[in-house]
Design a protein around this motif. Structure first.
Motif, PDB file in Angstrom:
ATOM      1  N   UNK A   1       4.000  -3.165  -9.679  1.00  0.00           N
ATOM      2  CA  UNK A   1       2.903  -2.700  -8.833  1.00  0.00           C
ATOM      3  C   UNK A   1       1.667  -3.532  -9.134  1.00  0.00           C
ATOM      4  N   UNK A   2       0.962  -3.952  -8.080  1.00  0.00           N
ATOM      5  CA  UNK A   2      -0.229  -4.775  -8.275  1.00  0.00           C
ATOM      6  C   UNK A   2      -1.359  -4.244  -7.404  1.00  0.00           C
ATOM      7  N   UNK A   3      -2.548  -4.184  -7.990  1.00  0.00           N
ATOM      8  CA  UNK A   3      -3.727  -3.748  -7.253  1.00  0.00           C
ATOM      9  C   UNK A   3      -4.413  -4.934  -6.601  1.00  0.00           C
ATOM     10  N   UNK A   4      -4.784  -4.762  -5.327  1.00  0.00           N
ATOM     11  CA  UNK A   4      -5.399  -5.842  -4.553  1.00  0.00           C
ATOM     12  C   UNK A   4      -6.688  -5.328  -3.922  1.00  0.00           C
ATOM     13  N   UNK A   5      -7.797  -6.035  -4.163  1.00  0.00           N
ATOM     14  CA  UNK A   5      -9.070  -5.625  -3.565  1.00  0.00           C
ATOM     15  C   UNK A   5      -9.863  -6.780  -2.965  1.00  0.00           C
ATOM     16  N   UNK A   6      -9.213  -7.939  -2.825  1.00  0.00           N
ATOM     17  CA  UNK A   6      -9.896  -9.068  -2.212  1.00  0.00           C
ATOM     18  C   UNK A   6     -10.688  -9.932  -3.158  1.00  0.00           C
ATOM     19  N   UNK A   7     -10.722  -9.598  -4.444  1.00  0.00           N
ATOM     20  CA  UNK A   7     -11.474 -10.388  -5.413  1.00  0.00           C
ATOM     21  C   UNK A   7     -10.634 -11.542  -5.939  1.00  0.00           C
TER      22      UNK A   7
ATOM     23  N   UNK B   1      -0.837  -2.648  -3.654  1.00  0.00           N
ATOM     24  CA  UNK B   1      -1.583  -1.453  -3.266  1.00  0.00           C
ATOM     25  C   UNK B   1      -3.059  -1.804  -3.136  1.00  0.00           C
ATOM     26  N   UNK B   2      -3.618  -1.465  -2.004  1.00  0.00           N
ATOM     27  CA  UNK B   2      -5.057  -1.614  -1.776  1.00  0.00           C
ATOM     28  C   UNK B   2      -5.609  -0.226  -1.470  1.00  0.00           C
ATOM     29  N   UNK B   3      -6.613   0.187  -2.234  1.00  0.00           N
ATOM     30  CA  UNK B   3      -7.108   1.563  -2.103  1.00  0.00           C
ATOM     31  C   UNK B   3      -8.603   1.574  -1.826  1.00  0.00           C
TER      32      UNK B   3
ATOM     33  N   UNK C   1       6.653  -4.712  -0.800  1.00  0.00           N
ATOM     34  CA  UNK C   1       6.176  -3.537  -0.082  1.00  0.00           C
ATOM     35  C   UNK C   1       4.661  -3.515  -0.229  1.00  0.00           C
ATOM     36  N   UNK C   2       3.961  -3.076   0.793  1.00  0.00           N
ATOM     37  CA  UNK C   2       2.503  -3.026   0.721  1.00  0.00           C
ATOM     38  C   UNK C   2       2.008  -1.726   1.313  1.00  0.00           C
ATOM     39  N   UNK C   3       0.880  -1.266   0.798  1.00  0.00           N
ATOM     40  CA  UNK C   3       0.322  -0.026   1.318  1.00  0.00           C
ATOM     41  C   UNK C   3      -1.186   0.010   1.114  1.00  0.00           C
ATOM     42  N   UNK C   4      -1.870   0.530   2.101  1.00  0.00           N
ATOM     43  CA  UNK C   4      -3.298   0.799   2.010  1.00  0.00           C
ATOM     44  C   UNK C   4      -3.465   2.305   1.877  1.00  0.00           C
ATOM     45  N   UNK C   5      -4.168   2.720   0.827  1.00  0.00           N
ATOM     46  CA  UNK C   5      -4.232   4.141   0.492  1.00  0.00           C
ATOM     47  C   UNK C   5      -5.688   4.593   0.467  1.00  0.00           C
ATOM     48  N   UNK C   6      -5.932   5.724   1.109  1.00  0.00           N
ATOM     49  CA  UNK C   6      -7.267   6.318   1.039  1.00  0.00           C
ATOM     50  C   UNK C   6      -7.321   7.195  -0.211  1.00  0.00           C
ATOM     51  N   UNK C   7      -7.762   6.587  -1.299  1.00  0.00           N
ATOM     52  CA  UNK C   7      -7.745   7.270  -2.591  1.00  0.00           C
ATOM     53  C   UNK C   7      -8.562   6.468  -3.582  1.00  0.00           C
TER      54      UNK C   7
END
Length: 263
Positions: free
Chosen positions: A132-138, A162-164, A207-213
């Motif tokens: 699992x990897x966190x992605x925020x555009x940085x 995962x982008x949250x 797999x990719x997902x955008x999560x409101x969290x």
């Protein structure tokens, strides 16, 4: 120890075991001779080497004892040895019982010149081998993606990106269109961030997902059965003076699996 041995084997790298301790100046006065301290360090390294070879019998293993505070010694060793990675336990034998992550693990994760894996809970026997990897555009997130895809390729795992984004404090109907627009923009940004890595690693399932969290909560949930979480040391909104951002900090305390922090 098992995680580090397996990782060194997958990468075809040597495993360097390190025991570091700054011997207090008055240790002899306290009835604890310096020779005994060094003997204990040597025994600990021998036992660690045996455990590593029990995981990978043919592994190239060396060990070193360092006369410096553990956290600083590990960071310096990573620099001097041109290491690919530092692996450290979530907590050592010291520290306070209520602490989730020890001071040594935190310091190394914050200051290492190379990626750091903090190993606490490990992969369950029936878990999916996801990374699992966190992605925020940085920029840090792009480096985390590079590390996540490499790990997945080496271990035959799938990448879950995962982008949250934190939910708005008020659920006003008038805000729904704005929330939908934010989600669509984030989905586009995430797809663009993944595109070069999908091309470089075509055999890695994604797999990719955008999560409101809240990001820490989203990543923790996504990694419930993962073998590894990969995250940048700091995110898009991190303060420049902080060595670790809030997401990396939170994951070290709450992640259900080993955490890789990428600088």
């Amino acid at each position: 120890m098992g995680w580090a041995a397996g990782e060194a084997d997958r990468r075809g790298h040597r495993l360097v075991l390190a025991n570091a301790m700054a011997i207090p100046a008055g240790v002899v006065d306290l009835g604890w001779p310096e020779q005994a301290v060094r003997r204990d360090a040597s025994v600990a390294l021998e036992q660690a080497e045996q455990r590593a070879r029990s995981v990978v019998p043919e592994l190239d293993v060396t060990s070193t004892a360092l006369d410096d505070p553990p956290a600083a010694a590990l960071v310096q060793l990573a620099e001097d040895a041109d290491a690919a990675m530092v692996v450290v336990g979530l907590r050592g034998r010291g520290g306070f019982p209520g602490m989730k992550v020890g001071s040594i693990a935190y310091h190394v994760a914050a200051h290492s010149p190379v990626p750091v894996v903090v190993v606490g809970p490990e992969l369950a026997a029936d878990a999916n081998p996801e990374v699992v990897v966190g992605v925020d555009g940085s920029t840090y997130a792009d480096d985390a993606l590079a590390a996540a895809f490499e790990e997945a390729a080496l271990g035959g795992s799938r990448v879950r990106a995962v982008s949250a984004w934190p939910p708005p404090p008020l659920r006003e109907p008038a805000l729904i269109p704005y929330a939908d627009a934010i989600r669509k923009e984030m989905e586009t940004d995430l797809a663009q961030a993944l595109r070069p890595w999908r091309a470089k690693y075509p055999d890695v399932a994604v797999a990719s997902e955008v999560v409101e969290s809240q990001p820490v909560l989203a990543l923790t949930r996504a990694a419930a059965q993962a073998r590894l979480i990969v995250v940048g040391a700091r995110g898009l909104r991190g303060l420049p003076r902080l060595a670790l951002g809030g997401v990396a900090h939170g994951l070290l305390h709450h992640a259900p699996c080993p955490v890789m922090v990428v600088h």
